[in-house]
Design an enzyme around this catalytic site. Structure first.
Site, short mmCIF file in Angstrom:
data_model
loop_
_atom_site.label_atom_id
_atom_site.label_comp_id
_atom_site.label_asym_id
_atom_site.label_seq_id
_atom_site.Cartn_x
_atom_site.Cartn_y
_atom_site.Cartn_z
N LYS A 143 0.87 -1.31 -0.09
CA LYS A 143 0.02 -0.13 -0.11
C LYS A 143 0.90 1.36 0.21
O LYS A 143 1.98 1.11 0.58
CB LYS A 143 -0.66 0.02 1.40
CG LYS A 143 -2.10 -1.01 1.41
CD LYS A 143 -2.60 -1.11 2.74
CE LYS A 143 -3.76 -1.95 2.93
NZ LYS A 143 -4.86 -1.92 1.99
N ARG A 181 -10.23 -11.48 2.24
CA ARG A 181 -11.10 -12.75 1.87
C ARG A 181 -10.32 -13.95 1.85
O ARG A 181 -11.11 -14.94 1.79
CB ARG A 181 -11.46 -12.35 0.18
CG ARG A 181 -10.24 -12.12 -0.80
CD ARG A 181 -10.61 -11.38 -2.02
NE ARG A 181 -10.81 -9.96 -1.80
CZ ARG A 181 -10.92 -9.22 -2.62
NH1 ARG A 181 -11.24 -9.31 -3.80
NH2 ARG A 181 -11.18 -7.78 -2.30
#
Length: 484
Positions: free
Chosen positions: A263, A338
């Site tokens: 990120k 996920r």
């Protein structure tokens, strides 16, 4: 110290008190007949000027008046009163009020608005204890006790206190930095909460996870120097009214760098200690249910790890074999939530549950879609269950927006070399994440809650404050306590 909520049969003389007045009030009720004439005239003038918060200083004590909203449904009126609690708290702090009596003159025999005002005060008063060592920098809490007069029962008040403690427990977990709350410490904190509240806890360590072949959780953990954990919390009262349990699965990424799909910072990575907000919320719900002895069997599952680019970190292009046996092509290591949720959802099926929720700060797409004002929901639960969740969202003002899970979205996660991949298209990113999770919970009623928008706030927002909000604790508690 948290604020203590309590019931009071009567309002003592010369006590700091707040009175909830009905919308449109132009003169004070007969219950306040002993107010001095000059004070009555002042309050009447303020009411005529449409003031919503009025203070009368008697020097020995103070009277506060909060006027309920006239607009919207009962749920919106209650939310306005919560926000009035936030505004009132600032005045109480300035006045250094330690003990406050609340009397609801707006709702008659129903203490709903008094409870809402107490809720707004309590959550506004929350402050993360933090790690400051300078005694001068530590803030002493002024308001320590709120007594609700008359209408609301002592049992309802205590139940509210326990729910709000669950919210604050979630907030404390979210606000803790990685070096104070790694995956092992997170699991230990969940177990400590269970010891205090009365629910059971089991923690799976790395060897157990390897034996179970939880490929998603193990892959995300590869770059970390700290081991992963998988925590099972269970509240199973003898008088549970559900034959099959409700299962809550919370994302527990204690810090997310994005892995090798790093990120950018400053910006995206700065607040990633909050990426375990779903797991924190599950802990808060279990705590509240157990403290209130709610007769509902509920299991909480929290897979936990940080996501780093070090060591043997998994890379884009890797193919993982998950706990369910499905294979996943990794296209982006920052779509890690996920992966760990998929293993936990597949594990949840072994309980033959009535309904499974997963709660996660999963996608920026959800935050962009509904902002901090709502939660994104989708799933395979029937319309009755989804409606019940929406109604709970209105009651708690943790409102949900239902997104579709149409079959066509499965195209977004097709892989050339594995069963599915972990990254959808640029469009409908929140939905493709949900569609990914759906593959691991097929055949079981399920609702996915993406709380990325409201879970962690970078600026204060009324009683939700700044930092971790504990969002979805009140929502899911309300939903579960109202299940028949």
């Amino acid at each position: 110290m948290p604020i203590q909520l309590a019931h009071a049969a009567t309002l003592p003389a010369h006590a700091d008190s707040v009175f909830l007045l009905p919308a449109g009030t132009t003169e004070l009720p007969a219950a306040l007949a002993d107010l001095p004439e000059a004070a009555r005239q002042y309050v009447a003038a303020q009411l005529a000027a449409d003031s919503k918060l009025i203070t009368v200083n008697h020097y020995s004590h103070r009277h506060y008046f909060v006027v309920a909203s006239a607009k919207g449904s009962a749920h919106l009126i209650a939310e306005a009163v919560r926000k009035s609690g936030h505004q009132l708290h600032a005045q109480l702090k300035a006045d250094k009020v330690a003990e406050l009596y609340v009397q609801d003159l707006a709702n008659g025999a129903d203490g709903t608005l008094a409870l809402a005002l107490a809720e707004g005060l309590y959550l506004t008063a929350y402050e993360f204890e933090g790690y400051k060592t300078d005694e001068k920098a530590k803030k002493a809490a002024d308001l320590t006790r709120i007594l609700l007069v008359g209408a609301a029962s002592a049992a309802a008040i205590q139940a509210l206190q326990n729910v709000l403690q669950g919210v604050c427990l979630a907030r404390n977990l979210i606000n803790a930095p990685l070096n104070k709350l790694n995956a092992t410490q997170f699991a230990e904190r969940m177990a400590e909460a269970g010891d205090e509240a009365g629910y059971q806890t089991e923690i799976f360590d790395l060897p157990r996870l390897e034996a179970l072949r939880m490929g998603g959780l193990l892959a995300v953990n590869l770059g970390s120097p700290e081991p992963p954990t998988f925590t099972i919390m269970e509240w199973k009262p003898e008088n549970a009214r559900n034959a099959k349990p409700y299962v809550l699965v919370g994302k527990g990424v204690v810090f997310d760098t994005g892995g090798l799909s790093l990120k950018p910072t400053p910006g995206s990575m700065d607040m990633m200690k909050c990426d375990m907000s779903g797991g924190a919320a599950v802990t808060g719900v279990l705590y509240a249910l157990a403290k209130n002895q709610v007769p509902v069997h509920v299991i909480g599952l929290v897979p936990a790890t940080d996501n780093r680019p070090g060591g043997m970190a998994y890379v884009p292009g890797d193919v993982l074999t998950m706990y369910s046996g499905l294979t996943v092509e990794v296209l982006n290591t920052d779509a890690e939530g996920r992966l760990i949720l998929a293993d936990a959802l597949a594990f949840a099926k072994k309980y033959d549950p009535e309904l499974v929720f997963d709660i996660a700060t999963l996608t920026g797409a959800a935050a962009r879609a509904v902002g901090k004002e709502g939660l994104v929901a989708m799933g395979t639960a029937d319309e009755e269950q989804m409606l019940a969740l929406k109604q709970a969202g209105h009651r708690t003002h943790e409102r949900i927006v239902e997104f579709p899970l149409w079959d066509e979205y499965a195209e977004h996660i097709k892989s050339d070399i594995a069963d599915i991949n972990n990254l959808g298209k640029a469009e409908a990113g929140a939905i493709s994440a949900g569609k990914f999770l759906e593959r691991f919970i097929e055949g079981t009623p399920w609702i996915h809650l993406d709380i990325a928008g409201p879970a962690y706030l970078t600026a204060p927002d009324s009683y939700r404050g700044k930092g971790g909000t504990g969002t979805s604790v009140r929502l899911l508690y309300d939903f579960l306590v109202n299940q028949k």
